[in-house]
Write an enzyme that holds these catalytic residues in place. Structure first.
Site, mmCIF file in Angstrom:
data_model
loop_
_atom_site.group_PDB
_atom_site.id
_atom_site.type_symbol
_atom_site.label_atom_id
_atom_site.label_comp_id
_atom_site.label_asym_id
_atom_site.label_seq_id
_atom_site.Cartn_x
_atom_site.Cartn_y
_atom_site.Cartn_z
ATOM 1 N N ASP A 534 24.385 -31.600 -1.390
ATOM 2 C CA ASP A 534 23.769 -30.614 -0.496
ATOM 3 C C ASP A 534 24.120 -30.932 0.947
ATOM 4 O O ASP A 534 24.324 -32.081 1.327
ATOM 5 C CB ASP A 534 22.245 -30.649 -0.649
ATOM 6 C CG ASP A 534 21.794 -30.018 -1.955
ATOM 7 O OD1 ASP A 534 22.204 -28.887 -2.214
ATOM 8 O OD2 ASP A 534 21.051 -30.666 -2.695
ATOM 9 N N GLU A 535 24.119 -29.904 1.766
ATOM 10 C CA GLU A 535 24.387 -30.078 3.181
ATOM 11 C C GLU A 535 23.312 -29.383 3.995
ATOM 12 O O GLU A 535 22.526 -28.603 3.475
ATOM 13 C CB GLU A 535 25.752 -29.501 3.548
ATOM 14 C CG GLU A 535 25.848 -27.996 3.333
ATOM 15 C CD GLU A 535 27.208 -27.441 3.730
ATOM 16 O OE1 GLU A 535 27.768 -27.935 4.710
ATOM 17 O OE2 GLU A 535 27.694 -26.517 3.070
#
Length: 850
Positions: A534-535
């Site tokens: 995830d970012e």
């Protein structure tokens, strides 16, 4: 404004008469206020006229009623703040007394406006204008608390989680009932969702009605099974075990599940032969009066054969009709994901789930060990991860713990805190391996990493204070010169690892090596590490450490996350470990920079990103596991109703029937059975198409834990719908049309055999009813669904979602009576269902004459 650390507070002056407890010391005075303050939360309107400047709003209120008596120390004035958790963004607070600010994430703070006066017995209504919608009581967080300078923070007693003695589940008694369907069910007329009232449930249950189990009850359903005439297979006098090609230890848990004395006369021969021609995890079972034979190609298959035998034997009171079974799984990955990061669930709960997974032939346990809200695994080289990152309490500077997100409360003693020791984790991996289950550890990164970041900042502070500057910086996960402003989807401003600094990769290596060592100690080598992938949009833009890396990647900081994933995946591959991640982050990588062996979990919603992500990443040659929220996110509610627990951003209701009907091998075809998030039929296009020869690796259930604070809630949210997912992972959905590239599907498409689905559901529902007692013996507090009911012409009719469930009813002021069929009633009626052991009940529902 006088500060309490960086979280701040305002002076509180209290006007009112002197009170009997006038000499109470400062801490006792705060304790008395926390004990006597009434606190009520109410969702007022999901479709209000928004104040000017706001859009997409809803209105909720907090009503505070002060005690009639207040300690003089408060009456004279004190620095006081009220903290509460609220997961939606709050655009505006309306109060003549209070100012508001968001601290970080879901932690909110109310402080008195300068000069404000609170009077004993006074009632104050605070309007909360939130973004989006508020569709369930279950997403309200408990443990609002008071803070005053120089005193211990105290939970407002009215907001504590209490356990309902009948259901065994948390009861948020400070949250007002949600009864106004017109204002609270949806955001707009285009949303066709309706609450599953008892009357609607009655119709739904009648359409899906099934008989109690009979015949073969094995779950998941075997590929081929038949009962035969002849003398019974009598297990009551014990067995005489003979093993060929397998050690007893490799099948010991399955033998224990059979629960049969091994000094008896009935032969039980278990043979494992890799050249038998049986598929991996498959088995042949032949049980006759003169003996039982199980043949498999591996120990997992032999264990599955024993588990099937155990289920059937328990149902037939250990005297079976002769039976033959030939069986093998549909998919090699049949998984369960458990989020320990948001709210902790410990070793014993996990071990219980491991046994339940084995009973129903699930073989992958995906443990989510770290999140913004908590780090849950001991890493000996980095002790702060567990010491600091596993606890949430009121410590504004976060020197000893994290902020008390998700209603954790201020004292750090709540059950949502905690971590797995290395010994705990080794025991879990060992127990799972003994049952043919692979443990997949998950440490989400580079986003969702706030717990790790805070813990490593405390490590940095400790070593820097000792003059060990280089050692202090070795695992620091941020660039201190980074001035980037961003906000994650969960509203954090500081939750993303800096992917441009060597310390981040040193940290990843240290954590992975520690986990690999634990797996080695358990005798089950680490095969897959899930890095989340995830970012956080907007991170690193102003990080000096990232300046060169951004320039090398098209001057776009968003390109740094794919480079991070590619680098970590390559490093893992060099260690002999497969990288796994969520499909959104993984999809942004360059396949040419990734190892060939990759696991990706597809979590796009069925009517939006699921097919695009699944087919794209299948076509890359990766191992694709469907984690689609409409079918596999078991933190979603079972039904669209404000009293059903769980988040609802992806689906208003994921019940066992919807999970059972899922067609993994033809994703577009699911449009025939499943409407979109607004309960509207919506077609699904097959774009991009799946290349010939590509097939998914499996399916997986996910339980995210934001609203799941107790182990009983874990059980409730998982069971029985996890049984439906187990069935779909093992057995083909016979109503599925063959996948043909480019074909789209619409609601009730005739190519989907709904008659076959109905028939198979009735068989499955009967077999589920046979699992209630075994689940209870394992200690699993499965969901007891409330009954369907209606009153027509003074006659009460009731039914249940699954066969064999006890229903009880009572008229106003009466006693609970077992429902045996239509009965005359004189007024409104309350109803509930009971668990098989009668120790728990469903939530109570009420019906009246139309």
């Amino acid at each position: 404004m006088r500060g309490i650390g960086w979280m701040g507070a305002l002076a509180l002056s209290v006007a009112g008469p002197a009170v009997a407890q006038g000499n109470a010391p400062p801490q006792a005075a705060l304790d008395q206020l926390a004990a006597g303050l009434d606190y009520r939360f109410e969702v007022v309107d999901n479709r209000p006229v928004c104040p000017e400047g706001l859009a997409n709003c809803f209105l909720a209120t907090i009503t505070l009623t002060l005690p009639e008596q207040l300690p003089p120390s408060l009456r004279k004035g004190a620095d006081l703040s009220l903290y509460f958790s609220f997961v939606n963004p709050l655009d505006r607070i309306e109060s003549d007394l209070f100012d508001y600010r968001n601290i970080n994430g879901d932690v909110q703070q109310l402080t008195l406006k300068p000069g404000a006066v609170l009077r004993p017995g006074a009632r104050h209504v605070i309007k909360l204008w939130g973004v989006g919608s508020h569709l369930s009581r279950a997403v309200v967080m408990p443990n609002a608390y008071l803070v005053a300078e120089g005193r211990q923070a105290r939970v407002i007693a009215a907001t504590r989680d209490t356990i309902d003695p009948d259901t065994g589940l948390p009861a948020l008694r400070f949250v007002a009932p949600m009864t106004d369907a017109a204002r609270l069910t949806s955001k707009s007329d285009s949303d066709k969702t309706v609450w599953l009232t008892p009357e609607r449930a009655f119709v739904q249950n009648a359409e899906r009605a099934a008989a109690p189990a009979s015949g073969i009850v094995i779950l998941p359903r075997p590929s081929h099974a038949a009962q035969h005439d002849g003398a019974v297979v009598d297990l009551t006098k014990g067995i005489r075990l003979t093993l060929t090609g397998v050690d007893r230890a490799a099948i010991a848990p399955a033998l224990a599940a059979l629960g049969t004395d091994e000094t008896g006369a009935l032969p039980l021969r278990v043979r494992v032969d890799p050249t038998s021609g049986i598929a991996p995890e498959g088995y042949r079972l032949d049980a006759r009066a003169d003996g039982i034979a199980i043949t498999a190609a591996d120990a997992a298959g032999a264990s599955h054969g024993l588990r099937s035998l155990a289920q059937q034997a328990a149902f037939e009171q250990r005297k079976l009709r002769p039976i033959t079974v030939e069986d093998a799984p549909l998919y090699p990955h049949r998984g369960l994901h458990l989020d320990l990061g948001r709210n902790f669930h410990g070793r014993d709960q996990i071990l219980k789930l491991v046994e339940a997974m084995a009973a129903y032939k699930l073989n992958k346990l995906h443990l989510h060990l770290a999140e913004d809200e908590g780090w849950r695994i001991e890493i000996p080289a980095l002790p702060e991860l567990a010491q600091i990152g596993s606890v949430r309490c009121h410590d504004p500077a976060e020197k000893t713990c994290l902020l008390p997100q998700l209603g954790a409360g201020p004292d750090g003693k709540s059950g949502v805190n905690g971590y797995l020791t290395t010994a705990d984790y080794v025991e879990i991996v060992r127990a799972a391996a003994a049952r043919g289950i692979e443990v997949i550890p998950s440490i989400d990164m580079p986003g969702h990493s706030r717990a790790a970041i805070v813990a490593m900042e405390r490590r940095h502070d400790r070593l820097a204070a000792a003059g060990k500057r280089a050692e202090a910086d070795a695992y620091r996960l941020i660039d201190p010169a980074d001035t980037t402003k961003y906000r994650s989807i969960q509203h954090y401003t500081d939750n993303t690892l800096n992917v441009c600094i060597p310390a981040t990769y040193r940290f990843v290596d240290t954590v992975v090596d520690a986990l690999a060592a634990m797996h080695g100690a358990a005798g089950a080598p680490l095969k897959t590490f899930h890095l989340g992938a995830d970012e956080t949009a907007g991170a690193w833009v102003n990080s000096p450490a990232c300046k060169a890396m951004i320039a090398e990647n098209g001057s776009d900081a968003r390109n740094l996350t794919p480079r991070f994933i590619e680098r970590v995946a390559t490093t893992l591959a060099a260690k002999g470990i497969r990288a796994g991640g969520w499909s959104d982050g993984m999809g942004h990588t360059d396949p040419a920079r990734m190892p060939a062996n990759v696991l990706t979990n597809i979590w796009g919603v069925l009517h939006t990103g699921a097919i695009r992500e699944a087919h794209d990443q299948l076509n890359r040659g990766w191992d694709v596991v469907l984690s689609i929220p409409d079918l596999g996110y078991f933190d979603m509610p079972y039904a669209p109703h404000p009293d059903e627990g769980g988040y609802y951003w992806a689906s208003r209701g994921v019940d066992s029937h919807q999970v059972f009907g899922f067609m993994p091998d033809n994703l577009p075809a699911n449009a025939a059975l499943i409407p979109n998030i607004s309960a509207q039929p919506q077609s699904i296009e097959d774009k991009p198409i799946r290349e010939p020869g590509r097939r998914i690796t499996g399916i997986q259930a996910q339980l995210w834990s934001e609203t799941v604070r107790t182990d009983a809630q874990v059980d409730y949210m998982l069971f029985p719908r996890l049984l439906a997912l187990a069935e779909r992972g093992w057995t083909a959905a016979r109503w599925t049309p063959a996948y043909r590239p480019g074909q789209s599907y619409a609601w009730h498409d005739p190519r989907v055999d709904r008659a076959a689905l109905s028939a198979e559901w009735r068989d499955f529902a009967g077999r589920v009813s046979a699992q209630f007692a075994p689940l209870e013996r394992m200690g699993v507090a499965y969901r007891v669904a409330p009954p369907g009911a209606r009153i027509i012409g003074g006659t009460l009719e009731a039914n249940s979602d699954l066969p064999g469930v006890i229903i009880e009813y009572r008229e106003r002021g009466g006693k609970w009576t077992r429902y045996g069929g239509p009965v005359t009633v004189r007024g409104p009626v309350e109803l509930r269902t009971r668990s098989a052991d009668a120790r728990r009940s469903s939530r109570i529902v009420a019906v009246s004459a139309p």
